[in-house]
Design a protein around this motif. Sequence first.
Motif, PDB file in Angstrom:
ATOM      1  N   LYS A 224       0.830  -1.204   0.000  1.00  0.00           N
ATOM      2  CA  LYS A 224       0.000   0.000   0.000  1.00  0.00           C
ATOM      3  C   LYS A 224       0.863   1.251   0.000  1.00  0.00           C
ATOM      4  O   LYS A 224       0.600   2.211  -0.733  1.00  0.00           O
ATOM      5  CB  LYS A 224      -0.922   0.009   1.229  1.00  0.00           C
ATOM      6  CG  LYS A 224      -2.140  -0.885   1.123  1.00  0.00           C
ATOM      7  CD  LYS A 224      -3.027  -0.672   2.335  1.00  0.00           C
ATOM      8  CE  LYS A 224      -4.281  -1.524   2.256  1.00  0.00           C
ATOM      9  NZ  LYS A 224      -5.154  -1.308   3.455  1.00  0.00           N
ATOM     10  N   GLN A 225       1.904   1.258   0.827  1.00  0.00           N
ATOM     11  CA  GLN A 225       2.772   2.415   0.899  1.00  0.00           C
ATOM     12  C   GLN A 225       3.508   2.634  -0.415  1.00  0.00           C
ATOM     13  O   GLN A 225       3.645   3.764  -0.879  1.00  0.00           O
ATOM     14  CB  GLN A 225       3.756   2.255   2.058  1.00  0.00           C
ATOM     15  CG  GLN A 225       3.100   2.365   3.421  1.00  0.00           C
ATOM     16  CD  GLN A 225       4.010   1.947   4.555  1.00  0.00           C
ATOM     17  OE1 GLN A 225       4.855   1.078   4.397  1.00  0.00           O
ATOM     18  NE2 GLN A 225       3.829   2.553   5.709  1.00  0.00           N
ATOM     19  N   GLN A 226       3.989   1.545  -1.005  1.00  0.00           N
ATOM     20  CA  GLN A 226       4.694   1.660  -2.278  1.00  0.00           C
ATOM     21  C   GLN A 226       3.794   2.260  -3.363  1.00  0.00           C
ATOM     22  O   GLN A 226       4.239   3.090  -4.164  1.00  0.00           O
ATOM     23  CB  GLN A 226       5.196   0.288  -2.727  1.00  0.00           C
ATOM     24  CG  GLN A 226       6.285  -0.298  -1.840  1.00  0.00           C
ATOM     25  CD  GLN A 226       6.762  -1.658  -2.331  1.00  0.00           C
ATOM     26  OE1 GLN A 226       6.860  -1.883  -3.526  1.00  0.00           O
ATOM     27  NE2 GLN A 226       7.039  -2.560  -1.405  1.00  0.00           N
ATOM     28  N   ASN A 227       2.536   1.867  -3.387  1.00  0.00           N
ATOM     29  CA  ASN A 227       1.621   2.333  -4.428  1.00  0.00           C
ATOM     30  C   ASN A 227       1.257   3.807  -4.278  1.00  0.00           C
ATOM     31  O   ASN A 227       0.791   4.431  -5.237  1.00  0.00           O
ATOM     32  CB  ASN A 227       0.347   1.478  -4.435  1.00  0.00           C
ATOM     33  CG  ASN A 227       0.608   0.054  -4.881  1.00  0.00           C
ATOM     34  OD1 ASN A 227       1.565  -0.218  -5.593  1.00  0.00           O
ATOM     35  ND2 ASN A 227      -0.248  -0.864  -4.455  1.00  0.00           N
ATOM     36  N   ARG A 228       1.430   4.359  -3.079  1.00  0.00           N
ATOM     37  CA  ARG A 228       1.078   5.765  -2.861  1.00  0.00           C
ATOM     38  C   ARG A 228       2.208   6.721  -3.246  1.00  0.00           C
ATOM     39  O   ARG A 228       2.006   7.936  -3.296  1.00  0.00           O
ATOM     40  CB  ARG A 228       0.738   6.005  -1.385  1.00  0.00           C
ATOM     41  CG  ARG A 228      -0.477   5.251  -0.872  1.00  0.00           C
ATOM     42  CD  ARG A 228      -0.793   5.663   0.547  1.00  0.00           C
ATOM     43  NE  ARG A 228      -1.747   4.749   1.170  1.00  0.00           N
ATOM     44  CZ  ARG A 228      -1.471   3.951   2.181  1.00  0.00           C
ATOM     45  NH1 ARG A 228      -0.240   3.943   2.690  1.00  0.00           N
ATOM     46  NH2 ARG A 228      -2.380   3.144   2.675  1.00  0.00           N
ATOM     47  N   ILE A 229       3.385   6.208  -3.497  1.00  0.00           N
ATOM     48  CA  ILE A 229       4.574   7.041  -3.635  1.00  0.00           C
ATOM     49  C   ILE A 229       4.785   7.482  -5.079  1.00  0.00           C
ATOM     50  O   ILE A 229       4.670   6.686  -6.013  1.00  0.00           O
ATOM     51  CB  ILE A 229       5.819   6.291  -3.124  1.00  0.00           C
ATOM     52  CG1 ILE A 229       5.735   6.136  -1.607  1.00  0.00           C
ATOM     53  CG2 ILE A 229       7.090   7.013  -3.508  1.00  0.00           C
ATOM     54  CD1 ILE A 229       6.822   5.282  -1.018  1.00  0.00           C
ATOM     55  N   SER A 230       5.100   8.758  -5.241  1.00  0.00           N
ATOM     56  CA  SER A 230       5.531   9.315  -6.524  1.00  0.00           C
ATOM     57  C   SER A 230       6.838  10.057  -6.308  1.00  0.00           C
ATOM     58  O   SER A 230       7.017  10.738  -5.288  1.00  0.00           O
ATOM     59  CB  SER A 230       4.483  10.277  -7.091  1.00  0.00           C
ATOM     60  OG  SER A 230       3.257   9.610  -7.322  1.00  0.00           O
ATOM     61  N   VAL A 231       7.754   9.920  -7.265  1.00  0.00           N
ATOM     62  CA  VAL A 231       9.072  10.539  -7.173  1.00  0.00           C
ATOM     63  C   VAL A 231       9.206  11.570  -8.285  1.00  0.00           C
ATOM     64  O   VAL A 231       8.942  11.279  -9.458  1.00  0.00           O
ATOM     65  CB  VAL A 231      10.196   9.477  -7.292  1.00  0.00           C
ATOM     66  CG1 VAL A 231      11.562  10.130  -7.259  1.00  0.00           C
ATOM     67  CG2 VAL A 231      10.058   8.446  -6.165  1.00  0.00           C
ATOM     68  N   HIS A 232       9.598  12.795  -7.902  1.00  0.00           N
ATOM     69  CA  HIS A 232       9.684  13.907  -8.856  1.00  0.00           C
ATOM     70  C   HIS A 232      11.079  14.523  -8.802  1.00  0.00           C
ATOM     71  O   HIS A 232      11.584  14.815  -7.714  1.00  0.00           O
ATOM     72  CB  HIS A 232       8.643  14.981  -8.532  1.00  0.00           C
ATOM     73  CG  HIS A 232       7.255  14.447  -8.326  1.00  0.00           C
ATOM     74  ND1 HIS A 232       6.366  14.264  -9.354  1.00  0.00           N
ATOM     75  CD2 HIS A 232       6.622  14.035  -7.194  1.00  0.00           C
ATOM     76  CE1 HIS A 232       5.226  13.765  -8.868  1.00  0.00           C
ATOM     77  NE2 HIS A 232       5.356  13.627  -7.558  1.00  0.00           N
ATOM     78  N   ALA A 233      11.663  14.759  -9.957  1.00  0.00           N
ATOM     79  CA  ALA A 233      12.979  15.410 -10.020  1.00  0.00           C
ATOM     80  C   ALA A 233      12.770  16.923 -10.051  1.00  0.00           C
ATOM     81  O   ALA A 233      11.857  17.445  -9.409  1.00  0.00           O
ATOM     82  CB  ALA A 233      13.749  14.904 -11.233  1.00  0.00           C
ATOM     83  N   GLU A 234      13.563  17.645 -10.824  1.00  0.00           N
ATOM     84  CA  GLU A 234      13.475  19.105 -10.820  1.00  0.00           C
ATOM     85  C   GLU A 234      12.195  19.604 -11.477  1.00  0.00           C
ATOM     86  O   GLU A 234      11.622  20.607 -11.070  1.00  0.00           O
ATOM     87  CB  GLU A 234      14.703  19.698 -11.526  1.00  0.00           C
ATOM     88  CG  GLU A 234      15.988  19.521 -10.736  1.00  0.00           C
ATOM     89  CD  GLU A 234      15.873  20.063  -9.315  1.00  0.00           C
ATOM     90  OE1 GLU A 234      15.384  21.202  -9.135  1.00  0.00           O
ATOM     91  OE2 GLU A 234      16.259  19.343  -8.375  1.00  0.00           O
ATOM     92  N   ASN A 235      11.726  18.929 -12.522  1.00  0.00           N
ATOM     93  CA  ASN A 235      10.482  19.329 -13.178  1.00  0.00           C
ATOM     94  C   ASN A 235       9.301  18.868 -12.326  1.00  0.00           C
ATOM     95  O   ASN A 235       9.035  17.674 -12.211  1.00  0.00           O
ATOM     96  CB  ASN A 235      10.410  18.718 -14.580  1.00  0.00           C
ATOM     97  CG  ASN A 235       9.209  19.243 -15.355  1.00  0.00           C
ATOM     98  OD1 ASN A 235       8.270  19.797 -14.789  1.00  0.00           O
ATOM     99  ND2 ASN A 235       9.242  19.085 -16.675  1.00  0.00           N
TER     100      ASN A 235
END
Length: 312
Positions: A223-234
């Motif tokens: 569940k925790q993995q599915n909630r995560i989004s990773v964003h770089a500079e943009n």
Amino acid sequence: MSQLNIRAINADLQKLANEELNEMPERVAADIEALRTWIQQQPHLRARDDDQFLLSFLRGCKFSLEKAKGKIDKYYTLRTKYPDFFGAYDVNDPKIRAVFNAGIILLLPKPLHEQGPRIILIRQGALPADEYTIEHFIRAASHLQEIIIRNDDHAIISGMISIIDIENCTPGHVMQMTPSVMKKMSIHAEEAVPLRPKQQHFIHIPSGFETVFNAIRPLMTKKQQNRISVHAENLDRFYEHVPRSYLPVEYGGDNGTIAEIISYTNKQLDEYRDYFKENKNYGTDESLRSGKPIDFESLFGVEGSFRKLEVD
């Protein structure tokens, strides 16, 4: 049955609680009383049992009485066993105040789309890694979590969005996130706290972070993995989830300044000083627990597979 001592909520939040959390206003008093009775029957458990506190756990468990029992048990079990991490007893602790005064944990005043999830901004690199440990950060977060549980109907009903800004994180900050720490945080967040995490966004990702992130990702629940989004500079994709206006002024929004949020948090901590002192009266005594005691070392040790807490 005596009249309930709980806060009134607006019609929009009540509709959301009814539709998404299975809340039935005509049954709330009976559900709270059933949960309170269960607590009083547990010889190993000393827990707060006022109406508002218990209602937060019921809402956080979508009014499943059995799940609420388990969360309350784990909430106090983990606090008793790991006070350096989850103990919320002393708002005068200088390390805890340093975490808040540096703006490492910021609970933003305006929820998303006014009635949506509460937004919390974590700036892990706001203090040098040699000035505080991950235990100080988690203990500070535990104090804020309890205030949220008692005060924040938006967070309890609509959920929470976490934004983790790691722009100023150093290898020293990253090295504090050991597998053992990650397991403790994961179990506590998922199984002991009646908050409803909706999204988790990592922003300002430096080169090489994804390698580290992929190494710790398996320590999280699915569940925790599915909630995560990773964003770089943009951050355009991030703003699709959290429009810029809902961020602090320093991030280009209008959701309070960092200084204002720090000041308000310190005021809340001061108001809750005696309340947190009283928390010393609550916890668990494993020698009195019916059934098999929990094997903490096996559960949270660096070695072995990730397993869920099991409470009779």
